[in-house]
Design a protein around this motif. Structure first.
Motif, PDB file in Angstrom:
ATOM      1  N   ASP A 113      -2.214  -0.503  19.006  1.00  0.00           N
ATOM      2  CA  ASP A 113      -2.443  -0.439  17.614  1.00  0.00           C
ATOM      3  C   ASP A 113      -1.880  -1.672  16.775  1.00  0.00           C
ATOM      4  O   ASP A 113      -0.933  -2.119  17.325  1.00  0.00           O
ATOM      5  CB  ASP A 113      -1.821   0.974  16.774  1.00  0.00           C
ATOM      6  CG  ASP A 113      -2.444   2.304  17.187  1.00  0.00           C
ATOM      7  OD1 ASP A 113      -3.834   2.192  17.599  1.00  0.00           O
ATOM      8  OD2 ASP A 113      -1.693   3.287  17.340  1.00  0.00           O
ATOM      9  N   LEU A 114      -2.731  -2.104  15.824  1.00  0.00           N
ATOM     10  CA  LEU A 114      -2.101  -3.236  15.124  1.00  0.00           C
ATOM     11  C   LEU A 114      -1.459  -2.735  13.818  1.00  0.00           C
ATOM     12  O   LEU A 114      -2.174  -1.669  13.047  1.00  0.00           O
ATOM     13  CB  LEU A 114      -3.181  -3.941  14.918  1.00  0.00           C
ATOM     14  CG  LEU A 114      -4.228  -4.691  16.026  1.00  0.00           C
ATOM     15  CD1 LEU A 114      -5.462  -5.330  15.467  1.00  0.00           C
ATOM     16  CD2 LEU A 114      -3.235  -5.508  16.919  1.00  0.00           C
ATOM     17  N   ARG A 115      -0.544  -3.147  13.402  1.00  0.00           N
ATOM     18  CA  ARG A 115       0.165  -2.775  11.999  1.00  0.00           C
ATOM     19  C   ARG A 115       0.435  -3.780  11.221  1.00  0.00           C
ATOM     20  O   ARG A 115       0.668  -5.015  11.615  1.00  0.00           O
ATOM     21  CB  ARG A 115       1.415  -2.289  12.269  1.00  0.00           C
ATOM     22  CG  ARG A 115       2.283  -1.751  11.222  1.00  0.00           C
ATOM     23  CD  ARG A 115       3.289  -0.826  11.399  1.00  0.00           C
ATOM     24  NE  ARG A 115       4.102  -0.430  10.426  1.00  0.00           N
ATOM     25  CZ  ARG A 115       5.299   0.312  10.435  1.00  0.00           C
ATOM     26  NH1 ARG A 115       5.740   0.673  11.373  1.00  0.00           N
ATOM     27  NH2 ARG A 115       5.882   0.594   9.226  1.00  0.00           N
ATOM     28  N   TYR A 116       0.127  -3.802   9.910  1.00  0.00           N
ATOM     29  CA  TYR A 116       0.245  -4.770   8.924  1.00  0.00           C
ATOM     30  C   TYR A 116       0.879  -4.410   7.659  1.00  0.00           C
ATOM     31  O   TYR A 116       0.225  -3.337   7.153  1.00  0.00           O
ATOM     32  CB  TYR A 116      -1.230  -5.811   8.494  1.00  0.00           C
ATOM     33  CG  TYR A 116      -1.277  -6.729   7.909  1.00  0.00           C
ATOM     34  CD1 TYR A 116      -1.073  -7.937   8.573  1.00  0.00           C
ATOM     35  CD2 TYR A 116      -1.203  -6.648   6.396  1.00  0.00           C
ATOM     36  CE1 TYR A 116      -1.040  -9.165   7.712  1.00  0.00           C
ATOM     37  CE2 TYR A 116      -1.201  -7.735   5.706  1.00  0.00           C
ATOM     38  CZ  TYR A 116      -1.122  -9.175   6.168  1.00  0.00           C
ATOM     39  OH  TYR A 116      -0.869 -10.235   5.423  1.00  0.00           O
ATOM     40  N   GLU A 117       2.057  -5.013   7.245  1.00  0.00           N
ATOM     41  CA  GLU A 117       2.302  -4.546   5.938  1.00  0.00           C
ATOM     42  C   GLU A 117       1.804  -5.322   4.863  1.00  0.00           C
ATOM     43  O   GLU A 117       1.877  -6.526   4.750  1.00  0.00           O
ATOM     44  CB  GLU A 117       3.984  -4.742   5.922  1.00  0.00           C
ATOM     45  CG  GLU A 117       4.568  -3.568   6.673  1.00  0.00           C
ATOM     46  CD  GLU A 117       5.872  -3.820   6.817  1.00  0.00           C
ATOM     47  OE1 GLU A 117       6.723  -4.554   5.988  1.00  0.00           O
ATOM     48  OE2 GLU A 117       6.791  -2.967   7.694  1.00  0.00           O
ATOM     49  N   SER A 137      -4.107 -10.544  17.262  1.00  0.00           N
ATOM     50  CA  SER A 137      -4.526  -9.579  18.159  1.00  0.00           C
ATOM     51  C   SER A 137      -5.010 -10.406  19.287  1.00  0.00           C
ATOM     52  O   SER A 137      -5.340 -11.355  19.432  1.00  0.00           O
ATOM     53  CB  SER A 137      -5.704  -8.710  17.410  1.00  0.00           C
ATOM     54  OG  SER A 137      -6.831  -9.599  17.117  1.00  0.00           O
ATOM     55  N   ARG A 222      -0.273   4.656   4.083  1.00  0.00           N
ATOM     56  CA  ARG A 222      -0.814   3.909   5.250  1.00  0.00           C
ATOM     57  C   ARG A 222      -2.336   4.094   5.332  1.00  0.00           C
ATOM     58  O   ARG A 222      -2.655   5.145   4.914  1.00  0.00           O
ATOM     59  CB  ARG A 222      -0.214   4.521   6.678  1.00  0.00           C
ATOM     60  CG  ARG A 222       1.174   4.145   6.799  1.00  0.00           C
ATOM     61  CD  ARG A 222       1.485   4.776   8.447  1.00  0.00           C
ATOM     62  NE  ARG A 222       2.850   4.503   8.509  1.00  0.00           N
ATOM     63  CZ  ARG A 222       3.358   4.754   9.924  1.00  0.00           C
ATOM     64  NH1 ARG A 222       2.754   5.385  10.796  1.00  0.00           N
ATOM     65  NH2 ARG A 222       4.789   4.343  10.164  1.00  0.00           N
ATOM     66  N   ARG A 224      -5.545   3.784   7.600  1.00  0.00           N
ATOM     67  CA  ARG A 224      -5.874   3.585   8.861  1.00  0.00           C
ATOM     68  C   ARG A 224      -7.393   3.342   9.105  1.00  0.00           C
ATOM     69  O   ARG A 224      -8.289   3.890   8.177  1.00  0.00           O
ATOM     70  CB  ARG A 224      -5.582   4.883   9.591  1.00  0.00           C
ATOM     71  CG  ARG A 224      -5.919   4.891  10.978  1.00  0.00           C
ATOM     72  CD  ARG A 224      -5.429   6.422  11.517  1.00  0.00           C
ATOM     73  NE  ARG A 224      -5.612   6.346  13.096  1.00  0.00           N
ATOM     74  CZ  ARG A 224      -6.572   7.354  13.471  1.00  0.00           C
ATOM     75  NH1 ARG A 224      -7.489   7.772  12.662  1.00  0.00           N
ATOM     76  NH2 ARG A 224      -6.839   7.338  15.134  1.00  0.00           N
ATOM     77  N   THR A 229      -8.238  -1.931  16.935  1.00  0.00           N
ATOM     78  CA  THR A 229      -7.126  -2.281  17.839  1.00  0.00           C
ATOM     79  C   THR A 229      -7.336  -3.267  18.775  1.00  0.00           C
ATOM     80  O   THR A 229      -8.248  -4.132  18.755  1.00  0.00           O
ATOM     81  CB  THR A 229      -6.880  -1.281  18.717  1.00  0.00           C
ATOM     82  OG1 THR A 229      -7.770  -0.922  19.715  1.00  0.00           O
ATOM     83  CG2 THR A 229      -6.607   0.142  17.782  1.00  0.00           C
TER      84      THR A 229
END
Length: 233
Positions: A113-117, A137, A222, A224, A229
């Motif tokens: 999974d990719l996470r970005y704030e 990625s 969040r 989604r 990914t």
């Protein structure tokens, strides 16, 4: 505490149209947003209450259900989850030993999974926005087409597990199935690695994604996006 009527929360009549509903929600959200009322628990609660009310009344299907059955008709539709049951948990924890998910064959991993704030202005948080973000990625190496092998060569079938990715080990009365120590579960070995990806078959690139942020998001919420990914194998 019993929930208040959603129309009452937003201060609108039951025959309110979509535009008037949105304007009412915007007024409430701007007035009670946590950024404008730091430390005010009551304002934060009103903000969350308004967000929930707008989520229901702005959706024609949910609104029709609510108009007919009230809050009781929406129970179970405001969230959800699920699990794969005992079998999935067992396979995840003990798969290397007992050969979960049906036994042999190279192990397959899904992409991470990719996470970005993302930082938003107050106006963007209240009204919603579409943001373009750059995220690092892993993508398939074009030099070796994802094989990890030097161009002109190919991965070879592992001689230890004969391509199965797993081997059986006898321990007393038990025959245990474990990840092959030679190919580490891949079923193949690379004699000459690709110079671009160093045998990984994947390289890191920045990718630009367009993310739609819904109206009324709060700190810590969040968004989604399915199918965005890293690549797996």
């Amino acid at each position: 505490m019993a929930k208040r009527d959603y129309y009452e929360v937003l201060g609108v009549d039951r025959d309110v149209d979509a535009d008037a509903l949105k304007k009412a929600y915007r007024r409430l959200a701007m007035k009670n947003h946590p950024d404008r009322n730091p430390g005010d628990a009551e304002a934060e609660e009103r903000f969350k209450e308004g967000k929930e009310a707008y989520e229901v009344l702005s959706d024609p299907n949910k609104r029709a259900t609510y108009d007919q059955l009230g809050h009781a008709g929406l129970e179970g539709s405001m969230g959800g989850g699920g699990g794969g049951g005992f079998r999935d948990i067992f396979d995840e924890v003990f798969g290397d030993i007992f050969g979960g998910r049906g036994g042999g064959g190279p192990r397959v991993y899904r992409g991470a999974d990719l996470r970005y704030e993302l930082e938003l202005s107050l106006e963007e948080a209240v009204f919603g926005t579409t943001a373009s973000i750059d995220v690092p990625s892993r993508v398939r190496c074009e030099t070796c087409s994802g094989s990890g092998a030097k161009p002109g060569t190919s991965p070879e079938t592992c001689s230890t597990c004969e391509g199965a990715g797993q081997v059986r080990v006898q321990q007393g009365f038990f025959s245990l199935q474990q990840t092959c120590p030679t190919c580490r579960g891949n079923g193949t070995v690379i004699r000459e690695v690709c110079g671009e990806c160093r045998g990984a078959g994947r390289v890191v690139h920045n990718r630009t994604l367009s993310v739609k942020v819904p109206a009324g998001v709060d700190i810590g919420d969040r968004v989604r996006h399915v199918g965005r990914t890293d690549i797996g194998n």
